[in-house]
Design a protein around this motif. Sequence first.
Motif, short mmCIF file in Angstrom:
data_model
loop_
_atom_site.label_atom_id
_atom_site.label_comp_id
_atom_site.label_asym_id
_atom_site.label_seq_id
_atom_site.Cartn_x
_atom_site.Cartn_y
_atom_site.Cartn_z
N ASP A 125 71.28 -26.18 -1.48
CA ASP A 125 72.04 -25.06 -0.93
C ASP A 125 73.44 -25.57 -0.64
O ASP A 125 73.61 -26.70 -0.17
CB ASP A 125 71.41 -24.56 0.38
CG ASP A 125 70.02 -23.96 0.18
OD1 ASP A 125 69.68 -23.64 -0.96
OD2 ASP A 125 69.30 -23.84 1.19
N ALA A 126 74.44 -24.73 -0.92
CA ALA A 126 75.82 -25.14 -0.68
C ALA A 126 76.68 -23.95 -0.32
O ALA A 126 76.39 -22.81 -0.70
CB ALA A 126 76.40 -25.84 -1.92
N ARG A 127 77.74 -24.25 0.40
CA ARG A 127 78.79 -23.28 0.68
C ARG A 127 80.08 -24.06 0.89
O ARG A 127 80.07 -25.28 1.05
CB ARG A 127 78.47 -22.39 1.88
CG ARG A 127 78.61 -23.04 3.23
CD ARG A 127 78.41 -22.02 4.35
NE ARG A 127 78.66 -22.57 5.66
CZ ARG A 127 79.86 -22.65 6.23
NH1 ARG A 127 80.93 -22.22 5.58
NH2 ARG A 127 80.00 -23.17 7.43
N ALA A 128 81.20 -23.34 0.90
CA ALA A 128 82.51 -23.96 1.13
C ALA A 128 83.34 -23.01 2.00
O ALA A 128 82.97 -21.85 2.19
CB ALA A 128 83.22 -24.21 -0.20
N ASP A 129 84.46 -23.52 2.49
CA ASP A 129 85.34 -22.68 3.30
C ASP A 129 85.93 -21.53 2.48
O ASP A 129 86.19 -20.46 3.00
CB ASP A 129 86.46 -23.50 3.91
CG ASP A 129 85.96 -24.42 5.02
OD1 ASP A 129 84.84 -24.19 5.54
OD2 ASP A 129 86.67 -25.38 5.37
N ALA A 130 86.16 -21.78 1.20
CA ALA A 130 86.68 -20.76 0.28
C ALA A 130 86.10 -21.06 -1.10
O ALA A 130 85.56 -22.15 -1.34
CB ALA A 130 88.21 -20.82 0.24
N ARG A 131 86.21 -20.12 -2.02
CA ARG A 131 85.67 -20.33 -3.38
C ARG A 131 86.23 -21.62 -3.97
O ARG A 131 87.42 -21.90 -3.85
CB ARG A 131 86.05 -19.17 -4.29
CG ARG A 131 85.27 -17.92 -4.01
CD ARG A 131 85.54 -16.88 -5.10
NE ARG A 131 84.62 -15.79 -4.97
CZ ARG A 131 83.41 -15.76 -5.51
NH1 ARG A 131 82.99 -16.76 -6.24
NH2 ARG A 131 82.61 -14.73 -5.32
N ARG A 132 85.35 -22.36 -4.67
CA ARG A 132 85.73 -23.63 -5.29
C ARG A 132 84.59 -24.10 -6.17
O ARG A 132 83.56 -23.43 -6.25
CB ARG A 132 86.06 -24.67 -4.23
CG ARG A 132 84.90 -24.88 -3.25
CD ARG A 132 84.93 -26.18 -2.50
NE ARG A 132 84.83 -27.27 -3.44
CZ ARG A 132 85.33 -28.48 -3.20
NH1 ARG A 132 85.93 -28.74 -2.07
NH2 ARG A 132 85.22 -29.43 -4.09
N THR A 133 84.74 -25.25 -6.80
CA THR A 133 83.65 -25.83 -7.57
C THR A 133 83.23 -27.16 -6.94
O THR A 133 83.98 -27.76 -6.16
CB THR A 133 84.05 -26.09 -9.04
OG1 THR A 133 85.16 -26.99 -9.08
CG2 THR A 133 84.39 -24.79 -9.75
#
Length: 174
Positions: free
Chosen positions: A89-97
């Motif tokens: 599972d992953a997420r980031a502060d803003a869209r990215r790769t």
Amino acid sequence: MQLHAVRSLEVIANFARPSELRVNGDFTHGAHGWNRLQLRPGHAAATGTVRDRAYHADIMFGGLKAFDIQLSHEGMRVVQGKTYRLTFDARADARRTIEAAINTAATPQTTYHHETFDITPQYHTYSFEFTMKEPTDTNARVDFNPGVYDHNDVYLDNIQFIETVWTDQQSKTR
């Protein structure tokens, strides 16, 4: 005079599937078993911590290549001809790769499989499967490479690396 020590002890069971090659992928035990966030000297600036049972890569300067920042776990056995699945599972502060890879832990480095994933501010589950074509490696590693993006933190959780026991071919013969 007798002294008695009294303390509260919390025991957390960490069960794994028989085919699972990864432990502490939910960060129940902090970052135990994971190599500290590795930075390519002079190319990146980041820190890694575990918060709320998820790994947080706090990225100040992402460097020029995805592997300029790297979180890894080594010591896994991958056998030639067997199929494996990495799920996380992953997420980031803003869209990215972010890149995820299965590599040798020793030099010279060989990448057995890698993929790039587009991640968003919401947690999603990502995965890939691959069949080991190289000779058996008794000390392979999982790498997560969140470099390149400045000030765009990455959060990882529920990481599993398993041998897929039931392939389509096996299920047809049973």
